[in-house]
Scaffold this motif. Structure first.
Motif, short mmCIF file in Angstrom:
data_model
loop_
_atom_site.label_atom_id
_atom_site.label_comp_id
_atom_site.label_asym_id
_atom_site.label_seq_id
_atom_site.Cartn_x
_atom_site.Cartn_y
_atom_site.Cartn_z
N ILE A 41 0.96 -1.21 0.00
CA ILE A 41 0.14 0.08 0.11
C ILE A 41 0.92 1.17 0.02
O ILE A 41 1.85 1.37 0.93
CB ILE A 41 -0.96 0.05 1.06
N TYR A 79 -1.85 8.61 5.24
CA TYR A 79 -1.62 7.49 5.83
C TYR A 79 -2.44 7.50 7.19
O TYR A 79 -3.33 6.39 7.35
CB TYR A 79 -0.31 6.98 6.44
N ALA A 124 -6.54 7.43 6.06
CA ALA A 124 -6.77 5.89 5.52
C ALA A 124 -6.58 4.74 6.34
O ALA A 124 -7.36 3.75 6.17
CB ALA A 124 -6.04 5.51 4.21
N LEU A 125 -5.38 4.52 7.04
CA LEU A 125 -4.85 3.47 7.68
C LEU A 125 -5.01 3.41 9.41
O LEU A 125 -5.11 2.58 9.64
CB LEU A 125 -3.63 2.86 7.20
N LEU A 140 -3.33 4.90 -2.52
CA LEU A 140 -4.23 5.63 -2.04
C LEU A 140 -3.68 7.00 -1.80
O LEU A 140 -2.73 7.48 -1.22
CB LEU A 140 -4.63 5.09 -0.54
N ALA A 150 -10.63 3.16 2.25
CA ALA A 150 -9.91 2.33 2.60
C ALA A 150 -10.57 1.15 3.58
O ALA A 150 -10.28 0.07 3.27
CB ALA A 150 -8.57 3.02 3.43
N LEU A 189 -10.39 -2.69 2.21
CA LEU A 189 -9.58 -3.61 3.12
C LEU A 189 -10.33 -4.51 3.76
O LEU A 189 -9.68 -5.36 4.55
CB LEU A 189 -8.37 -2.91 3.50
#
Length: 241
Positions: free
Chosen positions: A13, A21, A24-25, A82, A236, A240
């Motif tokens: 990713i 980051y 999104a994560l 992303l 995201a 995912l």
């Protein structure tokens, strides 16, 4: 910070900045964002991920991702890019919308003259991939490549061509030229480089961008960074999950 260690066939990713980051994560339980040019290992839902914060722009993106893919090679299950992007047309790609790239273009390459850039003016391509010369354009297959990685595009995701630039378009005239030449939906600073690196590695590639602004426009009413970051997080999560 040490580079991530990995096993198996991880999904790579790629994000340009720690802010993307974190949006999104981080809500999904990813570890602390690495410094630009570094990556972290993340295991979620029984799947391994190597997450790379590349830094901004096509050179940083290509250099950072190639370090990761040089270690993984074809053992990577694929690459997902992303991030945020500008929209050439809010009717097709509104603020806060999500767009999957169906093509990537790099309008900086070629012979520059007063009339513009002749992308084949140098007489040779940037690279030859799968037997075909790549000058300024790459065709992508977001649905097929997502499926090859075991992913599904988020509901409501639009499809559109993308343009990657080394310097963002700061004026409407420049935006109009790019939109007309490439029939593009979005402009960003990393997508073409990441797509090329994935193609060189021979792995599937998917680019998803949340719309944060209108390309070539500076008034605040044409920008919504916080809304775009929130939309990127939702996309995201769906991608995912």
């Amino acid at each position: 910070m040490a580079q991530a260690q990995h096993t198996g066939s991880p999904l790579v990713i790629v994000l340009a900045t720690a802010k993307e980051y974190k949006a999104a994560l981080s809500p999904l339980g990813a570890p602390a964002a690495p410094e630009p040019g570094r990556n972290v290992f993340w295991r979620r839902g029984g799947r391994d991920h190597v997450v790379c914060v590349t830094g901004v722009g096509p050179v940083a993106a290509a250099a950072s991702l190639c370090l990761v893919l040089g270690r993984l090679g074809a053992s990577a299950s694929g690459v997902v890019n992303l991030g945020l992007a500008g929209s050439f047309d809010f009717a097709a790609a509104p603020l806060g919308g999500i767009v999957a790239a169906t093509a990537e273009a790099f309008p900086e390459y070629g012979l520059r003259a007063k009339a513009g850039v002749d992308t084949q003016g140098l007489g040779f391509p940037q690279l030859t991939l799968a037997g075909a010369p790549v000058f300024d354009h790459m065709v992508l297959a977001p649905d097929a490549d997502a499926a090859a990685m075991g992913l599904r595009l988020p509901d409501g995701c639009a499809l559109g061509a993308a343009v990657t630039v080394a310097g963002v378009s700061g004026e409407p005239d420049r935006a109009a030229i790019l939109s007309r030449k490439y029939k593009a939906a979005t402009e960003s600073m990393e997508g073409f480089a990441v797509a090329m690196a994935a193609s060189l590695a021979g792995v599937p590639f998917l680019e998803l961008r949340a719309i944060s602004n209108k390309v070539g426009s500076r008034p605040p009413e044409d920008w919504d960074l916080s809304g775009a970051l929130a939309a990127l997080g939702r996309a995201a999560d769906r991608l995912l999950s």
